[in-house]
Design an enzyme around this catalytic site. Structure first.
Site, PDB file in Angstrom:
ATOM      1  N   PHE A   1       0.857  -1.269   0.116  1.00  0.00           N
ATOM      2  CA  PHE A   1      -0.018   0.042  -0.101  1.00  0.00           C
ATOM      3  C   PHE A   1       0.822   1.174   0.011  1.00  0.00           C
ATOM      4  O   PHE A   1       0.729   2.223   0.914  1.00  0.00           O
ATOM      5  CB  PHE A   1      -0.818   0.069   0.920  1.00  0.00           C
ATOM      6  CG  PHE A   1      -2.276   0.890   1.043  1.00  0.00           C
ATOM      7  CD1 PHE A   1      -2.736   0.711  -0.017  1.00  0.00           C
ATOM      8  CD2 PHE A   1      -2.650   1.546   1.757  1.00  0.00           C
ATOM      9  CE1 PHE A   1      -4.277   1.209  -0.356  1.00  0.00           C
ATOM     10  CE2 PHE A   1      -3.734   2.396   2.061  1.00  0.00           C
ATOM     11  CZ  PHE A   1      -4.434   2.196   0.774  1.00  0.00           C
TER      12      PHE A   1
ATOM     13  N   ILE B   1       1.956   3.356  -5.225  1.00  0.00           N
ATOM     14  CA  ILE B   1       1.046   2.685  -6.733  1.00  0.00           C
ATOM     15  C   ILE B   1      -0.068   2.179  -5.780  1.00  0.00           C
ATOM     16  O   ILE B   1      -1.331   2.485  -6.502  1.00  0.00           O
ATOM     17  CB  ILE B   1       1.707   1.671  -7.363  1.00  0.00           C
ATOM     18  CG1 ILE B   1       3.034   2.088  -7.928  1.00  0.00           C
ATOM     19  CG2 ILE B   1       0.831   0.964  -8.314  1.00  0.00           C
ATOM     20  CD1 ILE B   1       4.099   1.140  -8.378  1.00  0.00           C
TER      21      ILE B   1
ATOM     22  N   THR C   1       4.070  -4.676  -4.013  1.00  0.00           N
ATOM     23  CA  THR C   1       5.265  -4.598  -2.947  1.00  0.00           C
ATOM     24  C   THR C   1       6.430  -3.854  -3.737  1.00  0.00           C
ATOM     25  O   THR C   1       6.397  -4.148  -5.222  1.00  0.00           O
ATOM     26  CB  THR C   1       5.621  -5.770  -2.277  1.00  0.00           C
ATOM     27  OG1 THR C   1       6.052  -6.923  -3.049  1.00  0.00           O
ATOM     28  CG2 THR C   1       4.484  -6.242  -1.366  1.00  0.00           C
TER      29      THR C   1
ATOM     30  N   LYS D   1       8.689  -5.449 -10.467  1.00  0.00           N
ATOM     31  CA  LYS D   1       9.355  -6.152 -11.370  1.00  0.00           C
ATOM     32  C   LYS D   1      10.508  -7.103 -11.134  1.00  0.00           C
ATOM     33  O   LYS D   1      11.059  -7.845 -11.740  1.00  0.00           O
ATOM     34  CB  LYS D   1      10.662  -5.043 -12.182  1.00  0.00           C
ATOM     35  CG  LYS D   1       9.736  -4.055 -12.927  1.00  0.00           C
ATOM     36  CD  LYS D   1      10.478  -2.495 -12.962  1.00  0.00           C
ATOM     37  CE  LYS D   1      10.219  -1.609 -11.757  1.00  0.00           C
ATOM     38  NZ  LYS D   1      11.134  -0.491 -11.672  1.00  0.00           N
TER      39      LYS D   1
ATOM     40  N   VAL E   1       6.424  -2.136 -17.283  1.00  0.00           N
ATOM     41  CA  VAL E   1       7.089  -1.654 -18.067  1.00  0.00           C
ATOM     42  C   VAL E   1       6.486  -0.209 -18.597  1.00  0.00           C
ATOM     43  O   VAL E   1       5.234  -0.547 -19.008  1.00  0.00           O
ATOM     44  CB  VAL E   1       7.446  -2.541 -19.385  1.00  0.00           C
ATOM     45  CG1 VAL E   1       8.220  -1.970 -20.611  1.00  0.00           C
ATOM     46  CG2 VAL E   1       8.101  -4.009 -18.857  1.00  0.00           C
TER      47      VAL E   1
ATOM     48  N   GLY F   1      11.732  12.660  -6.880  1.00  0.00           N
ATOM     49  CA  GLY F   1      11.114  11.392  -6.832  1.00  0.00           C
ATOM     50  C   GLY F   1      10.790  10.334  -7.912  1.00  0.00           C
ATOM     51  O   GLY F   1      10.003   9.468  -7.839  1.00  0.00           O
TER      52      GLY F   1
ATOM     53  N   GLU G   1      14.728   5.226  -8.076  1.00  0.00           N
ATOM     54  CA  GLU G   1      14.935   4.048  -7.223  1.00  0.00           C
ATOM     55  C   GLU G   1      15.275   4.380  -6.051  1.00  0.00           C
ATOM     56  O   GLU G   1      16.285   5.214  -5.902  1.00  0.00           O
ATOM     57  CB  GLU G   1      15.334   2.761  -7.705  1.00  0.00           C
ATOM     58  CG  GLU G   1      14.691   2.326  -9.114  1.00  0.00           C
ATOM     59  CD  GLU G   1      13.498   1.473  -9.166  1.00  0.00           C
ATOM     60  OE1 GLU G   1      13.238   1.183  -8.066  1.00  0.00           O
ATOM     61  OE2 GLU G   1      12.630   1.953  -9.856  1.00  0.00           O
TER      62      GLU G   1
ATOM     63  N   LYS H   1      13.335  -4.334 -17.117  1.00  0.00           N
ATOM     64  CA  LYS H   1      12.174  -4.273 -18.088  1.00  0.00           C
ATOM     65  C   LYS H   1      12.462  -4.811 -19.390  1.00  0.00           C
ATOM     66  O   LYS H   1      11.462  -5.581 -20.016  1.00  0.00           O
ATOM     67  CB  LYS H   1      12.031  -2.767 -18.478  1.00  0.00           C
ATOM     68  CG  LYS H   1      11.431  -2.209 -17.023  1.00  0.00           C
ATOM     69  CD  LYS H   1      11.570  -0.761 -16.900  1.00  0.00           C
ATOM     70  CE  LYS H   1      11.004  -0.181 -15.728  1.00  0.00           C
ATOM     71  NZ  LYS H   1      11.183   1.311 -15.720  1.00  0.00           N
TER      72      LYS H   1
ATOM     73  N   GLY I   1       5.673   7.032 -12.421  1.00  0.00           N
ATOM     74  CA  GLY I   1       4.635   7.510 -11.520  1.00  0.00           C
ATOM     75  C   GLY I   1       3.496   6.709 -10.968  1.00  0.00           C
ATOM     76  O   GLY I   1       3.305   5.639 -11.591  1.00  0.00           O
TER      77      GLY I   1
END
Ligand code: HSE
Length: 347
Positions: free
Chosen positions: A17, A20, A104, A133, A160, A214, A217, A232, A324
C-alpha cells in the site's frame, strides 16, 4: 439477478500500500461510476496488506477510510481495533477473491516478498496483477509456466513503461506481423539525468535533482547502473519475443561513467547519449549509445520510448511517461478490466 452478481463481482486482495497501491485505491474511488457503467464491474478490496499489518472485510473495505488510516496512522493495520492475525501468505490463501494485486516494492536481488506472494496466489487459483519487476526479471519463464499450470491469468502491464501500454501494444496490436527487434529507453531516471546533463548539469547534480523529484529508485544504482532497464528488457523479451531469459542474460552497462565531455561530443554530431535497452538478433543489451536527435526514440526528461521493427509494417515507436504512481495505477486498472473481460468470456 444471478447474472448481475456473477458479472460484477470482483474481489481484490491488495498487497503493498505504497505510492502505487494508494494511487490505485484513489482511482477506484474516483472512477467507480465509470467502472460500473462502462465496464460493468464493481471492484471491492477485501484485504489490504502493508509492511506493518493488514485490514480485511469480506464485504469490501471502505476505501476512503483505508486511505485516511494509512495517512494518519502509517499502516492499514489500524483500520479495525481487532488485529488481523494472519500473515500475507495466509491472507492470500484463505481470503476469497478473484484477483491478487501484488504491488510491493521491487527487489532485484531475491525478488522477495513479491515472489512468494505470486506463487501463493497462483497455487490458490487467484488471478494476479503486479507492478513488481523483481519476481518477473528473476523468474518470469517459470512464473508463466506456473500460471499456465494453475489456469490463472497473470498480468503485469505496469512493470514496463508506467501507464504507457508498451507490453500490450507489442502483444495485442501487432497480430499477424512479427517483431524482428526492438530498442528504446526504458528507464525514466537515467533519461532525466542525461537530459539534464545536456543543459550543463554534471552527473552528480543531475542525480540529486532526479532523487528530489522522486523519479529514482531507493538505491540509485538500480537506475544508473542499468538494472531497472535490464529488468524491463527481460520482461519484454519473455512476454513479447517468447524468449526464456532472466537478468543474467542481459549485457548491461550503466551511465555513471558518462561525462559532460561525452555529452558535448555527441551534441556536435547532432546526437544525444541515451541509455538504450535493445533486443536485436536475440541479444539483450542495456548500454549508453549516441542516438540521432531526429530518431523518434530520442525523447527527453522522464519519457520512455520503444521502437519496434516489424517484418511487414516497418518501424513503429511508442512514447509515454515511464513512471509515476497514478500512471502505473492506471496500467493496473487496465489489467483488471482485461482479466474481468476474460473471466466473463469464459462463463
Ligand atoms: N526508477 C524507474 C524509472 C521507475 O526511472 O524508470 C519506473 O519503473
Amino acid at each position: 439477478m444471478e447474472d448481475d452478481i456473477i458479472y460484477r463481482k470482483l474481489r481484490l486482495i491488495l498487497i503493498g500500500f505504497g505510492v502505487i497501491g494508494q494511487s490505485l485505491t484513489k482511482l477506484l474511488l474516483s472512477k467507480s461510476a465509470d467502472l460500473y457503467n462502462i465496464y460493468g464491474i464493481k471492484p471491492r478490496i477485501v484485504a489490504c496488506i502493508d509492511n506493518k499489518g493488514a485490514a480485511i472485510s469480506s464485504s469490501g473495505l471502505d476505501l476512503e477510510r483505508l486511505l485516511n488510516i494509512k495517512k494518519s496512522k502509517g499502516t492499514v493495520a489500524r483500520y479495525s481495533d481487532k488485529k488481523v492475525a494472519m500473515n500475507s501468505l495466509e491472507i492470500i490463501e484463505n481470503t476469497e477473491a478473484e484477483i491478487v494485486l501484488e504491488l510491493t516494492p521491487t527487489n532485484l536481488e531475491n525478488a522477495e516478498p513479491g515472489l512468494s506472494h505470486l506463487i501463493s496466489a497462483m497455487r490458490s487459483g487467484k488471478h494476479i496483477i503486479t507492478a513488481n519487476k523483481g519476481p518477473l526479471s528473476l523468474a518470469l519463464p517459470s512464473l508463466l509456466e506456473l500460471a499456465d499450470y494453475n489456469g490463472i491469468m497473470f498480468r503485469f502491464s505496469g512493470t514496463v513503461g508506467g501507464g504507457t501500454p508498451i507490453l500490450e501494444y507489442a502483444k495485442h496490436c501487432l497480430k499477424g506481423d512479427r517483431i524482428i527487434s526492438f530498442r528504446g529507453i526504458l528507464n525514466g531516471t537515467t533519461n532525466y539525468i542525461l537530459s539534464k546533463m545536456e543543459t550543463g548539469l554534471d552527473f552528480k547534480q543531475a542525480l540529486s535533482d532526479a532523487q528530489k523529484n522522486g523519479y529514482a529508485e531507493a538505491k540509485p544504482s538500480l537506475d544508473v547502473d542499468g538494472y531497472d532497464a535490464a529488468a524491463k528488457l527481460v520482461i519484454m523479451a519473455n512476454w513479447i519475443m517468447g524468449m526464456k531469459v532472466t537478468m543474467k542474460n542481459v549485457n548491461m552497462f550503466g551511465i555513471s561513467k558518462i561525462t559532460l565531455d561525452d555529452i558535448n561530443k555527441a551534441k556536435n554530431k547532432k546526437c544525444a547519449i541515451k541509455l538504450i535497452a535493445s533486443c536485436e538478433n536475440k541479444v539483450l543489451e542495456v548500454k549508453p549509445i549516441e542516438i540521432d536527435i531526429n530518431d523518434p526514440i530520442c525523447v527527453d526528461g522522464t519519457l520512455n520510448a520503444v521502437k519496434f521493427t516489424l517484418e511487414h509494417a516497418g518501424e513503429q515507436t511508442i512514447i509515454g511517461k515511464g513512471a509515476g504512481g497514478i500512471e502505473t495505477a492506471s496500467a493496473v486498472l487496465r489489467d483488471m478490466i482485461e482479466i474481468r473481460d476474460n473471466i466473463i468470456n469464459k462463463i
